[in-house]
Design an enzyme around this catalytic site. Structure first.
Site, PDB file in Angstrom:
ATOM      1  N   HIS A   1       1.051  -1.279  -0.025  1.00  0.00           N
ATOM      2  CA  HIS A   1      -0.051   0.095   0.265  1.00  0.00           C
ATOM      3  C   HIS A   1       0.873   1.190  -0.233  1.00  0.00           C
ATOM      4  CE1 HIS A   1      -3.609   2.387   0.589  1.00  0.00           C
ATOM      5  NE2 HIS A   1      -3.594   2.065   1.988  1.00  0.00           N
TER       6      HIS A   1
ATOM      7  N   HIS B   1      -1.865  -2.242  -9.797  1.00  0.00           N
ATOM      8  CA  HIS B   1      -2.873  -1.716  -9.191  1.00  0.00           C
ATOM      9  C   HIS B   1      -4.195  -2.925  -9.069  1.00  0.00           C
ATOM     10  CE1 HIS B   1      -5.706   0.801  -7.364  1.00  0.00           C
ATOM     11  NE2 HIS B   1      -4.797   1.545  -6.938  1.00  0.00           N
TER      12      HIS B   1
ATOM     13  N   ASP C   1       2.701   5.556  -7.225  1.00  0.00           N
ATOM     14  CA  ASP C   1       3.979   5.888  -6.148  1.00  0.00           C
ATOM     15  C   ASP C   1       5.221   5.826  -7.160  1.00  0.00           C
ATOM     16  OD1 ASP C   1       2.839   5.635  -3.689  1.00  0.00           O
ATOM     17  OD2 ASP C   1       2.315   3.638  -4.095  1.00  0.00           O
TER      18      ASP C   1
HETATM   19  N1  COA Z   1       5.309  -6.670 -10.246  1.00  0.00           N
HETATM   20  C1  COA Z   1       5.257  -7.941 -11.050  1.00  0.00           C
HETATM   21  N2  COA Z   1       4.071  -8.391 -10.958  1.00  0.00           N
HETATM   22  C2  COA Z   1       2.899  -7.879 -10.733  1.00  0.00           C
HETATM   23  C3  COA Z   1       2.948  -6.644  -9.951  1.00  0.00           C
HETATM   24  C4  COA Z   1       4.166  -6.075  -9.834  1.00  0.00           C
HETATM   25  N3  COA Z   1       4.210  -4.750  -9.237  1.00  0.00           N
HETATM   26  N4  COA Z   1       1.732  -6.458  -9.638  1.00  0.00           N
HETATM   27  C5  COA Z   1       0.931  -7.555  -9.966  1.00  0.00           C
HETATM   28  N5  COA Z   1       1.717  -8.446 -10.678  1.00  0.00           N
HETATM   29  C6  COA Z   1       1.235  -9.744 -11.261  1.00  0.00           C
HETATM   30  C7  COA Z   1       0.937 -10.737 -10.094  1.00  0.00           C
HETATM   31  O1  COA Z   1       1.835 -11.282  -9.371  1.00  0.00           O
HETATM   32  C8  COA Z   1       0.027 -11.298 -10.955  1.00  0.00           C
HETATM   33  O2  COA Z   1       0.662 -12.514 -11.695  1.00  0.00           O
HETATM   34  P1  COA Z   1       0.363 -14.026 -11.593  1.00  0.00           P
HETATM   35  O3  COA Z   1      -0.818 -13.925 -12.587  1.00  0.00           O
HETATM   36  O4  COA Z   1       1.513 -14.568 -12.426  1.00  0.00           O
HETATM   37  O5  COA Z   1       0.346 -14.476 -10.421  1.00  0.00           O
HETATM   38  C9  COA Z   1      -0.640 -10.693 -12.156  1.00  0.00           C
HETATM   39  O6  COA Z   1       0.401  -9.515 -11.951  1.00  0.00           O
HETATM   40  C10 COA Z   1      -2.036 -10.145 -11.634  1.00  0.00           C
HETATM   41  O7  COA Z   1      -1.817  -9.406 -10.338  1.00  0.00           O
HETATM   42  P2  COA Z   1      -3.299  -8.812  -9.487  1.00  0.00           P
HETATM   43  O8  COA Z   1      -3.788 -10.132  -8.953  1.00  0.00           O
HETATM   44  O9  COA Z   1      -4.005  -8.044 -10.453  1.00  0.00           O
HETATM   45  O10 COA Z   1      -2.712  -8.323  -8.248  1.00  0.00           O
HETATM   46  P3  COA Z   1      -3.459  -7.446  -6.990  1.00  0.00           P
HETATM   47  O11 COA Z   1      -4.591  -7.003  -7.379  1.00  0.00           O
HETATM   48  O12 COA Z   1      -3.599  -8.747  -6.193  1.00  0.00           O
HETATM   49  O13 COA Z   1      -2.262  -6.869  -6.315  1.00  0.00           O
HETATM   50  C11 COA Z   1      -0.850  -4.685  -6.060  1.00  0.00           C
HETATM   51  C12 COA Z   1      -2.281  -5.313  -6.640  1.00  0.00           C
HETATM   52  C13 COA Z   1      -0.883  -3.207  -6.021  1.00  0.00           C
HETATM   53  C14 COA Z   1      -0.747  -5.409  -4.419  1.00  0.00           C
HETATM   54  C15 COA Z   1       0.245  -5.419  -6.607  1.00  0.00           C
HETATM   55  O14 COA Z   1       0.143  -5.058  -8.172  1.00  0.00           O
HETATM   56  C16 COA Z   1       1.683  -5.117  -6.218  1.00  0.00           C
HETATM   57  O15 COA Z   1       2.079  -5.725  -5.315  1.00  0.00           O
HETATM   58  N6  COA Z   1       2.189  -3.949  -6.851  1.00  0.00           N
HETATM   59  C17 COA Z   1       3.613  -3.610  -6.207  1.00  0.00           C
HETATM   60  C18 COA Z   1       3.364  -2.918  -5.078  1.00  0.00           C
HETATM   61  C19 COA Z   1       2.771  -1.296  -5.240  1.00  0.00           C
HETATM   62  O16 COA Z   1       3.324  -0.603  -5.903  1.00  0.00           O
HETATM   63  N7  COA Z   1       1.648  -0.929  -4.291  1.00  0.00           N
HETATM   64  C20 COA Z   1       1.022   0.283  -4.401  1.00  0.00           C
HETATM   65  C21 COA Z   1      -0.284   0.265  -4.968  1.00  0.00           C
HETATM   66  S1  COA Z   1      -0.912   1.854  -5.508  1.00  0.00           S
END
Ligand code: COA
Length: 400
Positions: A232, A271, A326
């Site tokens: 987050h 996201h 971010d």
């Molecule tokens: N880097 C690499 N892979 C990513 C990713 C990232 N930043 N964000 C998502 N993915 C991948 C997931 O691992 C998943 O892969 P898989 O299908 O092989 O398992 C796929 O993309 C789909 O992800 P999804 O389920 O849509 O993500 P989520 O909704 O559960 O998670 C976040 C959303 C924000 C937690 C996630 O994108 C993340 O951890 N981002 C990095 C942290 C960040 O920047 N947070 C700030 C948010 S505003």
């Protein structure tokens, strides 16, 4: 059968796609809007105008804006001596502590000193103006807590809060120098875009705490804890560590390959809600570009900027993922000379406006937030008295 059948899909995966309540504060349909206004229009406002919009429901008149700006400044100068003494002691004993913990403790302490026990009238006749005043107080006090902590770490007494709107005042306090117009404008834009985002994790936490009848300070304290996590708010600090870690353009491809092979997330990308791009990242990306190419003093940041843009391109090619806010916010804060451990606390400063607006909305139309869980543990089994339980050799059995 206690569990009613829900017509929504099963919520086992982080509540993704589940509508968990109503709000009139923010919508993400088509584009991000605060109370009906598109954020792409709102970025020309001051942070105080946005705080007024979120808290009071509409943009302020010039007179209302002046009055709110003054109330926030007064609040910023109202940190009780007990809090200052506590921070001074903590700065001596644990200077390395996370500043998110400092803010969490600070808000909790403010609530205790104010004897905040929540709204004390009946829910239906509730006058929330007292709560709005508490929210405005926090809008000034939270940035002042941050500045006070920085002063304590420098071994200095808290310095005077400048007679300016929040963005230039806070930037001046943290950097100990008057901010240029472009620096203050871009910093203000980050605060506006960090201010509010519907039912994100920390806001949902704040609403859940409020739904039990608890007080605003408890809701904000809990929300700070939720925002601290790297998935987050904590992501903005990780973004910069990542870029520093990569260092030079030749390292980008192997670095990214390693991350993706290890199934690690790249901070600042992806996201839960936006799957085709985050408007806040576009707006802040432009602002970052404007700042960094505004004058030659930012030249040392050009290398990092190019590195970031290259990684952005590769993430799209290899993973189909676009940046979230971010990603540019971290680069902006770095270019403004702010230390990395202030990045997530700055998110708090801005998000207090969103959290407190949601807390007030929840108080105004409350029902306890208490979802159900689908049980996946052991089947019913007979109780075994203590004397009859077998000692198990070796490692402890795994919990389900
Ligand atoms: N880097 C690499 N892979 C990513 C990713 C990232 N930043 N964000 C998502 N993915 C991948 C997931 O691992 C998943 O892969 P898989 O299908 O092989 O398992 C796929 O993309 C789909 O992800 P999804 O389920 O849509 O993500 P989520 O909704 O559960 O998670 C976040 C959303 C924000 C937690 C996630 O994108 C993340 O951890 N981002 C990095 C942290 C960040 O920047 N947070 C700030 C948010 S505003």
């Amino acid at each position: 059968m206690p569990h009613q059948q829900s017509d929504q899909k099963d919520a086992e995966s982080g509540l993704a796609g589940i509508t968990a309540g109503h709000t009139s504060i923010c919508s993400l349909e088509q584009t991000l809007r605060y109370r009906g206004y598109a954020v792409s229009d709102l970025v020309q406002c001051s942070f105080e105008e946005i705080a007024h919009l979120l808290l009071w429901g509409d943009l302020p008149t010039a007179h209302q804006l002046e009055a709110l700006t003054e109330r926030i400044q007064r609040a910023a100068r109202s940190i009780p001596q007990t809090v200052v003494c506590c921070f001074q002691r903590l700065a001596e004993t644990s200077p390395q502590t996370s500043i998110m913990d400092v803010l969490r403790t600070g808000v909790s302490l403010l609530g205790q000193l104010e004897c905040d026990n929540g709204p004390n009238d009946a829910p239906h006749s509730r006058d929330l103006s007292q709560e709005r005043m508490k929210a405005e107080q926090l809008l000034g006090q939270v940035p002042a807590l941050l500045a006070t902590w920085v002063d304590c770490l420098r071994g200095e007494p808290p310095s005077h809060w400048p007679n300016k709107p929040l963005a230039p005042a806070l930037l001046e306090k943290l950097c100990q120098t008057k901010a240029s117009d472009i620096a203050a404008t871009v910093f203000n834009t980050t605060l506006i875009l960090y201010a509010e985002h519907e039912f994100n994790a920390s806001t949902f936490v704040a609403r859940t705490v409020t739904s039990t009848g608890s007080d605003m300070h408890s809701g904000v304290t809990a929300a700070i804890g939720a925002l601290k996590g790297p998935l987050h708010g904590g992501a903005n600090e990780k973004v910069l560590h990542q870029l520093m870690d990569i260092g030079v353009p030749e390292n980008i491809e192997p670095w990214l390959a390693r991350k993706l092979n290890n199934h690690e997330v790249v901070m600042g990308f992806g996201h839960r809600v936006y799957k085709t791009g985050d408007i806040r990242a576009d707006l802040l990306g432009d602002a970052c570009h404007r700042l960094i190419y505004s004058d030659s003093s930012f030249e040392p940041h050009h290398k990092l900027e190019k590195l970031a843009l290259k990684l952005e391109q590769l993430m799209l090619e290899k993973k189909g993922l676009r940046p979230n806010l971010d990603w540019p916010a971290a680069r902006i804060y770095h270019a403004l000379g702010l230390p990395i451990n202030l990045f997530t606390p700055l998110f708090v400063v801005a998000r207090v406006s969103g959290w407190t607006s949601h807390i007030i909305e929840q108080m105004g139309n409350n029902r306890l937030i208490r979802p159900l869980a689908k049980y996946i543990g052991p089947s019913p089994r007979p109780y075994v008295a203590l004397r009859d339980r077998q000692e198990i050799e070796g490692p402890l059995p795994k919990a389900h």
